[in-house]
Design a protein around this motif. Structure first.
Motif, short mmCIF file in Angstrom:
data_model
loop_
_atom_site.label_atom_id
_atom_site.label_comp_id
_atom_site.label_asym_id
_atom_site.label_seq_id
_atom_site.Cartn_x
_atom_site.Cartn_y
_atom_site.Cartn_z
N ILE A 100 0.83 -1.20 0.00
CA ILE A 100 0.00 0.00 0.00
C ILE A 100 0.86 1.25 0.00
N ALA A 361 -7.60 2.87 1.76
CA ALA A 361 -6.31 3.57 1.76
C ALA A 361 -5.31 2.98 2.73
N ALA A 650 -13.29 5.16 -0.22
CA ALA A 650 -13.08 6.06 0.91
C ALA A 650 -14.16 5.91 1.97
N ALA A 806 -3.29 8.52 5.95
CA ALA A 806 -3.77 8.28 4.58
C ALA A 806 -4.78 9.33 4.19
N THR A 807 -4.88 9.55 2.89
CA THR A 807 -5.94 10.36 2.30
C THR A 807 -6.53 9.58 1.13
N ASP A 808 -7.76 9.90 0.77
CA ASP A 808 -8.41 9.23 -0.36
C ASP A 808 -9.59 10.07 -0.80
N PHE A 818 -1.56 7.14 -1.33
CA PHE A 818 -2.48 7.26 -0.20
C PHE A 818 -1.83 8.00 0.96
N GLN A 819 -0.49 8.08 0.99
CA GLN A 819 0.19 8.72 2.11
C GLN A 819 0.32 10.23 1.92
N CYS A 830 -13.52 14.43 -0.21
CA CYS A 830 -12.29 13.69 0.01
C CYS A 830 -12.20 13.33 1.49
#
Length: 864
Positions: A100, A361, A650, A806-808, A818-819, A830
């Protein structure tokens, strides 16, 4: 006097050895190294070393002819050696998924998410063992490691396990040194072409060190079932396997106490049952079977998931030498061929989804809060049962299902002997199917949530005599391990329902065959059945294609799918088709939609044109091949994740969420309009409006003008106004039930993006280094209306005692890591995931910033 002191020391030492078991998390402080192509030692390929690994599963083989470990030591190279200096390796905590971390690579197969999950890696950890633990048994308990594990302790090979979804135990005792530093080294080998979806890579579930006395309850050594259940009493049938590694012929007492369970799963209150049974040990293993009476049992149910715990203490000379707790529930299950599934005597329709094991994520690395959040969202939709497709889940996932009131189909494998991928489970089946199946069932059999054991999914043997043989074999193992629950299998071959294969399992599962339900019910009136995989409708949150075409093969918008919920692959169907099949065949027990959440990989219907490139390892030759394919007009598809989910990657609800909620929660007043109402380019054009509602009729209004009232007909599950001419303003629906106003929904055309709005799923989290807060960011206009087509870049700044992990945004074509600490909104939304830092409590502040928009700040907290 000297002898007196020696006696005291011996007694103290004996007392310490007689203490109960200790189970310690080993998640923290590992050293990690992923090998490059020049470092991979191919002499450790599984085919060459399987004689070393096979004995690790001997406990689960019902035969006297078990594999024997070769003499000597398996050479693992320098990384397996006790004294190797790993200080230059990366330090990390488990669970860990190396894949990931990315990056996304366009040329990697979309079916496994374009992420680098394959390869060979090493994990090493030093641990100190107290001198007082001399004489103990030491076991390494691994909940999941992907895959082909091989393990060394202080330089000595101790065992391994190839199936990446299996939980397993390795005995470290012969090589552990009490009072000294010990080193565990674990090698994982994730071969390419081994999975049809994203499997993850690494020690991606929890790992434990269990210390016991030589006499102890065995691994997964208890099995509790309840029979003769009434309001007044229930009979608890207990089986206990007791290890006696030294074959001591001792007399012990087995004390069993039954308690109610608190929120943490621990015994609470006074014991409801107390039993003492003397046992004479003989040999290395002993089996004790008991029947106890529980008065006025509270049944485990999806509406009231009441749990008990059996606390079993082994006593020698009046002192506890082991204590082992088993959480369980009291309930009845029954499948009726003509009337579906019954729980505690009442029919319950199976309102289920299939779920892969990744957590969006976060990848395959298990996280309790991430899984809990998924289940909370599904429960809001009306889901009451999960199918763990197509493998054993993390143990904590089943704990959550027990606690939250979900039913479960616990699934074993995806493949038997006929391969689906070159390096998939088919290469292991003949050597490992018995060990893997028995271990999987013994691990999970006390969970009241589990109602069926699935032995496979869409196996290639469904139409063959060999398939009948294998299925009968696996079903017989299921019956041996757990006579209290039925076996099942998911079948996509329509012939399997009528060629004799249907007789090899207890409950027949149809994958995408609603048109066969009525025929099967008539032709096979004694076999219960259900939809083991259904619908496979494909959509992208917030995307809509015009004109609206009812051809299920349509709906493609570049590499996105229209969210009118009418589109599916050739083998599948929209939700409405499945609903009709079930309603026409009342004996059907229910369904398991493919899938609850989007998942990494399998981006159907967008297949990969450049698959041939995976055969090129030389970068120059690969580039030549890629250029040649491009000149032929072939392109690489960008998709990283699926379109099947009712909820996107998400965790944002798609429109389809509400057609299932309308069906599965008929008593919940709800109505949902689609599409959104921001179509400046469509003024004066036909823009169909669909409504999902638990009501039986609804009236639609555009800017206050009625567009007519519609009533649901037989086998009609959505209301459609297909001739609506778009004009900006307000589109509103009022739903009715039994001629009374039931629910409403309204969408207003928004203005331009003006501000960010943030919303956290919780305001506090535990400072344990694992707990999470999920923060959703929406793009709004000046009037606080959602802007459904906004794609502004959002940046995050975090201060205080937490970290962004993480973001998504749910976009299945996004290749952003994702980081990242920033991400573009996708169709107005988001997500950012914040994790606590172990031991650090206090305030956390998150700023969401986007150029040209009003920023937003949210204050959170990490607590003890």
């Amino acid at each position: 006097m000297k002898h007196y002191y020696l006696l005291i020391i011996c007694l103290l030492f004996l007392g310490q050895n007689l203490s109960s078991r200790d189970r310690v998390s080993l998640n923290e402080g590992w050293r990690f190294k992923k090998l490059d192509s020049t470092e991979i030692n191919h002499t450790l390929d599984y085919a060459k070393i399987k004689q070393w690994v096979l004995p690790s599963g001997n406990k689960f083989l019902v035969t006297s002819n078990k594999p024997q470990k070769p003499t000597g030591n398996l050479d693992g190279g320098k990384y397996a050696q006790y004294g190797y200096d790993d200080s230059g390796w990366r330090q990390l905590n488990l669970p860990h998924d190396w894949g990931i971390e990315g990056p996304f690579v366009q040329q990697y197969p979309g079916e496994t998410a374009k992420l680098p999950w394959f390869g060979v890696s090493w994990y090493r950890k030093s641990l100190d063992i107290n001198a007082s633990d001399a004489g103990k048994q030491f076991y390494l308990d691994v909940d999941g490691a992907m895959s082909f594990s091989t393990i060394w302790c202080n330089g000595h090979f101790v065992g391994g396990w190839p199936y990446g979804y299996a939980s397993y135990r390795i005995d470290l005792t012969p090589y552990m040194k009490a009072g000294e530093k010990n080193v565990i080294a674990i090698r994982l080998d994730n071969p390419d072409e081994s999975s049809r979806w994203y499997p993850g890579g690494g020690i991606y579930r929890n790992i434990w060190l269990t210390k016991t006395n030589p006499v102890s309850i065995a691994q997964w050594g208890t099995f509790i079932t309840a029979t003769d259940i009434s309001k007044e009493r229930a009979t608890l049938n207990l089986k206990m396997n007791i290890d006696n590694v030294n074959s001591a012929k001792d007399q012990i007492n087995v004390k069993t106490e039954i308690y109610n369970v608190d929120k943490q799963g621990n015994p609470t209150g006074k014991p409801l049952v107390i039993d003492n049974t003397p046992l004479k040990l003989s040999g290395k293993e002993s089996l004790l079977e008991k029947s106890l009476t529980l008065k006025q049992p509270v049944l485990w149910d999806i509406d009231n998931p009441h749990l008990y715990v059996a606390s079993i203490t082994l006593q020698k000379n009046g002192k506890a030498i082991d204590t082992y707790n088993t959480v369980f529930g009291v309930r009845t299950i029954e499948f009726k061929a003509n009337d579906g599934f019954h729980l505690n005597g009442r029919r319950v329709r199976l309102q289920g989804v299939c779920m892969h094991h990744d957590l969006g994520a976060l990848g395959a690395a298990f996280n309790y809060r991430a899984m809990e959040r998924q289940l909370e969202i599904l429960q809001e939709m009306g889901v009451n049962v999960i199918r763990t497709s197509h493998n054993p889940p993390a143990p904590e996932m089943l704990d959550l299902c027990d606690k939250m009131g979900f039913l479960v189909i616990d699934e074993f494998i995806d493949t038997w002997v006929v391969p689906k991928k070159k390096n998939g489970y088919a290469i292991l089946f003949n050597d490992w199917h018995e060990q893997d199946l028995r271990a999987f069932m013994q691990r999970d059999r006390n969970h009241p949530s589990i109602i069926m054991w699935s032995t496979g999914n869409e196996v290639g043997e469904q139409g063959s005599a060999d398939g009948i043989r294998i299925s009968n074999l696996l079903t017989s193992i299921v019956h041996e391990e757990d006579p209290s629950r039925p076996a099942t299998i998911g079948c996509d071959n329509p012939n399997a329902a009528f060629n004799g294969f249907e007789n090899t399992t207890d409950i027949f599962g149809f994958n995408y065959k609603p048109h066969l339900y009525s025929k099967f019910s008539a032709d096979r009136p004694n076999i219960p059945f259900y939809g083991s995989e259904t619908a496979s409708c494909i959509s992208t949150r917030g995307e809509y294609l015009f004109p609206v075409d009812d051809d299920k093969s349509g709906g493609k918008i570049g590499f996105q799918m229209s969210s009118y919920d009418l589109y599916a692959p050739d083998w599948a169907s929209p939700p409405d088709t499945e609903f009709k099949g079930q309603d026409q065949a009342k004996a059907n027990a229910g369904e398991f939609v493919w899938t609850g959440f989007d998942y990494l990989g399998e981006p159907t219907p967008f297949t990969r044109d450049l698959t041939v490139l995976t055969n090129y390892h030389n970068p120059i030759e690969r580039a030549k091949a890629e250029q040649a394919l491009k000149e032929m007009g072939k392109i690489e598809v960008p998709s990283r994740s699926s379109y099947f989910g009712i909820v996107d990657l998400a965790g944002f609800k798609k429109d389809r969420f509400y057609i299932y909620q309308a069906r599965w929660r008929p008593d919940l007043p709800m109505a949902h309009i689609l599409p959104h109402w921001n179509w400046s380019e469509r003024i004066g054009q036909v823009t169909p409006v669909h409504v999902y509602t638990s009501g039986d009729s609804a009236e639609l209004f555009l800017n206050g003008k009625s567009l007519g009232k519609k009533i649901k007909g037989e086998y009609e599950y959505r209301l459609r106004w297909d001739d609506v001419v778009y004009e900006p303003g307000v589109i509103e629906v009022v739903a009715y039930k039994d001629n009374k106003v039931w629910a409403s929904d309204k969408i207003k055309t928004s203005g331009d993006a003006y501000q960010l709005k943030v919303d956290a799923d919780r305001n506090t989290m535990k400072a344990d280094g694992q707990d999470l807060i999920y923060v959703t960011i929406e793009i709004k206009d000046k009037e606080d209306l959602f802007v459904p087509r906004a794609n502004n870049l959002v940046q995050f700044e975090l201060s205080g005692n937490g970290e962004i992990v993480a973001t998504d945004n749910g976009d299945p074509t996004s290749h952003e890591p994702f980081q990242n600490k920033n991400i573009k909104a996708f169709n107005g939304k988001c997500l950012v995931i914040i994790r606590s830092i172990k031991g650090q409590t206090g305030n956390i502040q998150l700023k969401a910033i986007s150029e040209g928009l009003k920023k937003e700040i949210i204050n959170l907290k990490s607590i003890d």
